[in-house]
Design a protein around this motif. Structure first.
Motif, short mmCIF file in Angstrom:
data_model
loop_
_atom_site.label_atom_id
_atom_site.label_comp_id
_atom_site.label_asym_id
_atom_site.label_seq_id
_atom_site.Cartn_x
_atom_site.Cartn_y
_atom_site.Cartn_z
N ALA A 157 0.83 -1.20 0.00
CA ALA A 157 0.00 0.00 0.00
C ALA A 157 0.87 1.26 0.00
O ALA A 157 0.60 2.22 -0.72
N ALA A 158 1.95 1.23 0.81
CA ALA A 158 2.84 2.38 0.85
C ALA A 158 3.55 2.57 -0.49
O ALA A 158 3.70 3.70 -0.98
N GLU A 159 3.97 1.46 -1.09
CA GLU A 159 4.62 1.54 -2.40
C GLU A 159 3.66 2.09 -3.45
O GLU A 159 4.04 2.89 -4.31
N LEU A 160 2.40 1.66 -3.39
CA LEU A 160 1.40 2.15 -4.34
C LEU A 160 1.19 3.65 -4.19
O LEU A 160 1.10 4.39 -5.19
N GLU A 161 1.13 4.11 -2.95
CA GLU A 161 0.96 5.54 -2.73
C GLU A 161 2.16 6.33 -3.24
O GLU A 161 2.03 7.40 -3.83
N ALA A 162 3.39 5.75 -3.03
CA ALA A 162 4.59 6.43 -3.52
C ALA A 162 4.60 6.50 -5.04
O ALA A 162 4.96 7.53 -5.63
N LYS B 68 1.93 6.47 -7.00
CA LYS B 68 0.92 7.44 -7.40
C LYS B 68 1.46 8.87 -7.27
O LYS B 68 1.22 9.72 -8.15
N LYS B 69 2.19 9.12 -6.21
CA LYS B 69 2.75 10.45 -6.00
C LYS B 69 3.77 10.79 -7.09
O LYS B 69 3.77 11.90 -7.64
#
Length: 213
Positions: A65-70, A72-73
């Protein structure tokens, strides 16, 4: 007497057997206690391992989830940079087009300014009396010389065809004639002048070419 000795012997061996049995029971109890302690330790270790595995699993579940958010950013930042670059490029194209138009206008203005004296001579030639042919001829020659000088200053050159061989890069053959006095492919006559501007042909010379054979 022998019987008495045997009874004494039996009596002496019984306590030893009882002591041996008692020692065996104590050893069994110690072994059982040790086994119970080992089982408890094993269960505790298993619980601790399970708890660590659960914590690790929770961390691993959070990492995607953290990697996905990164990602996306990063994608949003890249899209924003792309928009800025596109806007800068459009501004650059607009400025370049405007500068090109302004430069073209300046070139045209300068060229027309150079032609104004020739236009004045046209006015004088047309204002001259029709009976004064010599004066009219003089005015036309003056206009021609002025125009030739202006074009020369702008980089225009006349293509020389005098005693030249035919060259398709500079000449356009519109007629072939026989002339025993000249070699084949020699230019016999220039029908229309050709011109170059700064080394590039803008109009080839229209010529007659010798073809004796």
């Amino acid at each position: 007497m022998p019987l008495e000795n045997e009874e004494i012997k039996d009596t002496a061996e019984k306590p030893e057997a009882e002591n041996t049995a008692q020692a065996s029971e104590e050893e069994m109890q110690v072994a059982a206690s040790a086994a119970e302690a080992g089982d408890a330790a094993a269960e505790q270790a298993a619980e601790d391992a399970g708890a660590e595995a659960g914590d690790a699993g929770g961390e691993q579940a959070q990492d995607p989830a953290a990697e996905l958010e990164a990602l996306k950013k990063q994608l949003a930042e890249g899209a924003e940079r792309m928009k800025r670059l596109q806007a800068d490029f459009e501004n650059f194209r607009r400025r370049t087009r405007q500068e090109k138009e302004e430069l073209s206008n300046l070139v045209v203005q300068d060229f027309i300014k150079e032609l104004l004296p020739m236009l004045d001579n046209f006015d004088r030639a047309m204002a001259a009396e029709a009976t004064d042919a010599a004066k009219f001829q003089q005015g036309v020659e003056m206009i021609y010389n002025q125009l030739a000088e202006i074009l020369k200053n702008r980089g225009m050159e006349l293509i020389d065809t005098k005693e030249a061989k035919f060259d398709p890069n500079f000449h356009q053959a519109v007629m072939r004639v026989e002339n025993p006095e000249l070699e084949d492919e020699t230019i016999a006559m220039e029908l229309q002048k050709g011109y170059m501007v700064k080394g590039k042909v803008i109009r080839p010379s229209m010529v007659q070419v010798v073809a004796n054979s």
